[in-house]
Design an enzyme around this catalytic site. Structure first.
Site: not given
Lengths: 166, 103
Positions: B101-103
């Site tokens: 994930s990017c977060v």
């Protein structure tokens, strides 16, 4: 992925626009940096200030007019004339936010919390703040200070630092 | 491909230091992996590691936000436990793949 010999140490991100996607591009990059152990300094200026202004950060919108990449759900073209109708921009913006929530992307204030928790620093631009008559009390508690661009550049020194303008 | 020895068992790591077989993980492996990161694991660390492993085996995409809402530790606390890479380092020590994930 091969290890970079001289990994990035710091990113300085400048956000000058206040639409949902511009602000989120900035927030994702800043949070992504601190999560990788990269220092992050974020400078909000002009309309980007909305993201850190108490009265505005919950009301960010995506432009439904003058946005050629805008499409209907399902991929059909989105007529610009539709975009001017009352409520359309709000509806589209609400949809953007709900789609992001599904990917566990938080609302703006929580995102700023996450960045600050990771050691990221948030600044407002002196010139734009003066122009919009904004002071520290108008900004969310995440904002560390109001800086001139010169002061921001002072924070941008050092090896392996990048400045990113979103 | 790298290998580490933990109590006589050879554990295979990929080029980024993540376990290739998550099932080989145990507390001793975690302690060994944490050494590489200069982290001394406490009970709190293990609470986070077990949470990550549970979520991973349930097929969920892990985000730093999810950990922050787990009730185990807040996000600031997670940074304190795993400095310089709260999700990546904790995932590595937990023996699960690199977060996607990017977060």
């Amino acid at each position: 992925m091969a290890k970079e010999e001289k990994p990035l140490k710091k990113v300085c991100i400048i956000c000058a626009k206040g639409s949902i996607e511009d602000v989120y591009a900035t927030l994702v990059m800043a949070n992504g940096a601190v999560m990788e152990g990269i220092e992050a300094k974020v400078f909000f200026t002009f309309f980007g200030l909305d993201a850190i202004t108490k009265k505005q950060f919950k009301k960010l919108k995506t432009a439904t007019v003058g946005n050629p990449a805008m499409r209907m759900p399902g991929g059909l073209p989105f007529p610009s004339l539709l975009g001017v109708l009352p409520g359309v921009e709000a509806g589209v913006s609400a949809m953007m936010k709900s789609q992001m929530e599904k990917l566990d992307i938080p609302p703006v204030d929580e995102f700023l919390d996450m960045i600050v928790a990771g050691g990221g620093e948030i600044y407002a631009c002196r010139l734009a703040a003066d122009m919009f008559k904004l002071e520290m009390k108008d900004f969310t508690e995440h904002v560390k200070g109001i800086l001139t661009i010169g002061e921001f550049y002072e924070l941008a020194g050092g090896d392996n630092t990048q400045i990113i303008f979103t | 491909m790298e290998k580490i020895e933990v109590k006589g068992i050879s554990i295979e790591l990929n080029e980024e230091g993540f376990l290739t077989d998550s099932a080989q993980w145990n507390n001793d492996v975690a302690l060994e992996l944490a050494k590489v990161e200069d982290i001394e694991l406490t009970e709190k660390h293990f609470d986070v590691l077990n949470f990550l492993r549970d979520k991973h085996s349930a097929g969920e995409t892990l985000t730093i936000r999810k950990v922050g809402k787990s009730g185990i530790v807040d996000i600031k606390g997670l940074y304190d436990l795993f400095p310089g890479g709260p999700l990546k380092k904790s995932s590595r020590i937990a023996g699960i793949p690199k977060p996607t994930s990017c977060v």
